[in-house]
Enzyme design. Structure first.
Site, PDB file in Angstrom:
ATOM      1  N   ASP A  45       0.835  -1.202   0.000  1.00  0.00           N
ATOM      2  CA  ASP A  45       0.000   0.000   0.000  1.00  0.00           C
ATOM      3  C   ASP A  45       0.870   1.252   0.000  1.00  0.00           C
ATOM      4  OD1 ASP A  45       0.901  -0.153   2.611  1.00  0.00           O
ATOM      5  OD2 ASP A  45      -1.063   0.192   3.537  1.00  0.00           O
ATOM      6  N   SER A  46       2.189   1.064   0.066  1.00  0.00           N
ATOM      7  CA  SER A  46       3.128   2.170  -0.134  1.00  0.00           C
ATOM      8  C   SER A  46       2.948   2.796  -1.508  1.00  0.00           C
ATOM      9  CB  SER A  46       4.573   1.675   0.020  1.00  0.00           C
ATOM     10  OG  SER A  46       4.800   0.507  -0.759  1.00  0.00           O
ATOM     11  N   ASP A  84      -0.808  -6.119   0.108  1.00  0.00           N
ATOM     12  CA  ASP A  84      -1.231  -5.428   1.324  1.00  0.00           C
ATOM     13  C   ASP A  84      -2.737  -5.244   1.362  1.00  0.00           C
ATOM     14  OD1 ASP A  84       0.834  -4.899   3.097  1.00  0.00           O
ATOM     15  OD2 ASP A  84       1.501  -3.106   2.024  1.00  0.00           O
ATOM     16  N   LYS A 113      -1.010  -9.329   3.344  1.00  0.00           N
ATOM     17  CA  LYS A 113      -0.325  -8.796   4.527  1.00  0.00           C
ATOM     18  C   LYS A 113      -1.224  -7.780   5.201  1.00  0.00           C
ATOM     19  CE  LYS A 113       3.206  -5.839   4.242  1.00  0.00           C
ATOM     20  NZ  LYS A 113       2.735  -4.675   5.063  1.00  0.00           N
ATOM     21  N   GLU A 115      -1.501  -5.142   8.880  1.00  0.00           N
ATOM     22  CA  GLU A 115      -0.760  -4.512   9.962  1.00  0.00           C
ATOM     23  C   GLU A 115      -1.464  -4.722  11.299  1.00  0.00           C
ATOM     24  OE1 GLU A 115      -0.063  -0.394   9.092  1.00  0.00           O
ATOM     25  OE2 GLU A 115       0.767  -0.799   7.108  1.00  0.00           O
ATOM     26  N   GLU A 182       9.044  -3.669  11.148  1.00  0.00           N
ATOM     27  CA  GLU A 182       9.461  -2.389  10.560  1.00  0.00           C
ATOM     28  C   GLU A 182       9.899  -1.384  11.611  1.00  0.00           C
ATOM     29  OE1 GLU A 182       7.902   1.191   7.573  1.00  0.00           O
ATOM     30  OE2 GLU A 182       6.713  -0.648   7.785  1.00  0.00           O
TER      31      GLU A 182
END
Length: 267
Positions: A45-46, A84, A113, A115, A182
């Site tokens: 999602d970056s 993501d 993925k 978070e 991270e």
């Protein structure tokens, strides 16, 4: 190179072979990567920041992630594709989390993925139970930067350190096959890696994880700002700028197009 599977990914921890992972957001990049020995592609999602120009990742939608995952998957890379889950696509309830994870798999990802720490345990369990592999992500979690007080190194206090350890163990118990760590202190990432049976992937957390991941724009020197923990292996921004400027000069001086670039009628 044969297709990398979840089993291959996990096996690398026991054989102590470092795992390599990079982000990719489009077909051409994924096609180039497919001819390398990279282990995994993260459709991150970056992309919100490095492709779409947002200030953070919060504006990234499921539609964005599905579109870019499809683009990467069309390159048919042998690398394990992890996509993501964007902000608010999995936090509301487990039903919508499973549905959205399934949409990313249908778009071509091999795993998803998400978070978060122990608060995501039930969500992870539900997605895994539905048959979808899940990669966890702890430490600096960009989707939660507002709550964290900005983009900072996590684990400064004993409370934060203990929570990171607890989060990692809870996520492993919930069924994640791997864990991204991270922007935490190197000793914490090392402790987590030693405690877990699943592979850890570091970004800004030192050399003791089972693998590393970078945003490909940072690696290629395309980013406007490169974090301290990233390394640029080439300055593509300069190379591209020079190419564009040379094109401008050639056009203005009638050096392009040349004869090989067009066709003339035969007399």
């Amino acid at each position: 190179m044969k297709k990398v599977t979840i089993r291959d990914f996990i096996k690398k921890k026991s054989t102590k072979e470092k795992i390599t992972m990079l982000t990719a957001y489009d077909y051409p990049t994924a096609k180039i990567i497919s001819n390398t020995g990279l282990d995994s592609i993260l459709v991150g999602d970056s992309l919100g920041m490095v492709v779409l120009g947002y200030a953070n990742t919060l504006n990234v939608t499921m539609r964005d992630m599905i579109s870019h995952t499809r683009a990467v998957a069309r390159a048919n890379p042998p690398q394990l594709i992890v996509a993501d889950m964007p902000f608010l696509s999995y936090e509301i309830d487990t039903k919508s989390a499973i549905k959205n994870a399934g949409l990313l798999v249908k778009a071509g990802s091999d795993a998803i993925k998400l978070e978060g720490g122990e608060e995501m345990k039930d969500t992870v369990k539900a997605i895994v139970k539905a048959g979808i592999p899940v990669m966890g992500h702890i430490g600096l979690t960009p989707q939660r930067f507002l709550r964290l007080g900005g983009f900072r190194t996590i684990g400064k206090t004993k409370q934060e350190e203990d929570q990171l350890i607890k989060d990692s163990l809870e996520l492993e118990d919930a069924g994640v096959f791997s864990l991204v760590i991270e922007n935490t202190y190197v000793d914490i990432a090392k402790r987590i890696t030693e405690k877990l049976n699943i592979p850890t992937i570091c970004i800004g957390a030192g050399p003791y994880c089972d693998g590393q991941v970078l945003v490909i724009n940072d690696l290629l020197g395309l980013s406007e700002f490169t974090p301290y923990f990233a390394k640029s292996y080439v300055n593509l921004k300069e190379i591209i700028s020079n190419a564009i400027n040379q094109y401008i000069i050639d056009v203005k001086n009638n050096k392009f197009p040349e004869k090989q670039h067009y066709k003339e009628r035969e007399s």
